[in-house]
Design a protein around this motif. Structure first.
Motif, PDB file in Angstrom:
ATOM      1  N   LEU A  39       0.828  -1.206   0.000  1.00 55.82           N
ATOM      2  CA  LEU A  39       0.000   0.000   0.000  1.00 55.82           C
ATOM      3  C   LEU A  39       0.862   1.255   0.000  1.00 55.82           C
ATOM      4  N   THR A  40       2.024   1.179   0.635  1.00 55.96           N
ATOM      5  CA  THR A  40       2.901   2.350   0.695  1.00 55.96           C
ATOM      6  C   THR A  40       3.507   2.683  -0.659  1.00 55.96           C
ATOM      7  N   TYR A  41       3.566   1.708  -1.545  1.00 56.83           N
ATOM      8  CA  TYR A  41       4.122   1.930  -2.883  1.00 56.83           C
ATOM      9  C   TYR A  41       3.052   2.313  -3.903  1.00 56.83           C
ATOM     10  N   SER A  42       1.812   1.982  -3.616  1.00 60.91           N
ATOM     11  CA  SER A  42       0.766   2.213  -4.609  1.00 60.91           C
ATOM     12  C   SER A  42      -0.166   3.373  -4.247  1.00 60.91           C
ATOM     13  N   ASN A  43       0.109   4.068  -3.138  1.00 61.56           N
ATOM     14  CA  ASN A  43      -0.724   5.191  -2.724  1.00 61.56           C
ATOM     15  C   ASN A  43       0.150   6.369  -2.334  1.00 61.56           C
ATOM     16  N   ALA A  50      -5.926   6.978   4.912  1.00 62.03           N
ATOM     17  CA  ALA A  50      -7.299   6.516   4.682  1.00 62.03           C
ATOM     18  C   ALA A  50      -7.318   5.103   4.105  1.00 62.03           C
ATOM     19  N   VAL A  51      -6.389   4.815   3.209  1.00 59.64           N
ATOM     20  CA  VAL A  51      -6.321   3.481   2.597  1.00 59.64           C
ATOM     21  C   VAL A  51      -5.942   2.435   3.654  1.00 59.64           C
ATOM     22  N   VAL A  52      -4.990   2.769   4.507  1.00 55.23           N
ATOM     23  CA  VAL A  52      -4.592   1.844   5.575  1.00 55.23           C
ATOM     24  C   VAL A  52      -5.767   1.617   6.526  1.00 55.23           C
ATOM     25  N   GLN A  58     -11.182  -4.013   7.534  1.00 58.61           N
ATOM     26  CA  GLN A  58     -11.542  -5.288   6.912  1.00 58.61           C
ATOM     27  C   GLN A  58     -10.946  -6.500   7.629  1.00 58.61           C
ATOM     28  N   LEU A  59      -9.995  -6.269   8.531  1.00 61.69           N
ATOM     29  CA  LEU A  59      -9.391  -7.372   9.279  1.00 61.69           C
ATOM     30  C   LEU A  59     -10.325  -7.828  10.393  1.00 61.69           C
TER      31      LEU A  59
END
Length: 71
Positions: A39-43, A50-52, A58-59
């Protein structure tokens, strides 16, 4: 002063680190950790929190996590 271990963070230290090692699915844990790293590479830095948060929700137990943050 007692040293802090990662097992203290799980159910308030109900399990020792050795018990957790037996309970955890290491393959699944590695997959989830890799997903979060990716996620750190794609956002962007701006959208990453917010993505994290969305992925944490969802966990298992994620809904409880978000409820605690809103209090």
């Amino acid at each position: 002063m007692r040293s802090h271990s990662p097992s203290d963070e799980v159910l308030n230290g109900q399990y020792s680190q050795f018990q957790l090692a037996e309970i955890l699915d290491k393959t699944q844990l590695t997959q989830k950790a890799t997903k979060f790293l990716l996620l750190t590479y794609s956002n962007s830095a701006k959208e990453l929190p917010a993505v994290v948060a969305e992925n944490l929700i969802q966990l298992p137990g994620g809904e409880d996590w978000i409820d605690q943050r809103q209090k």
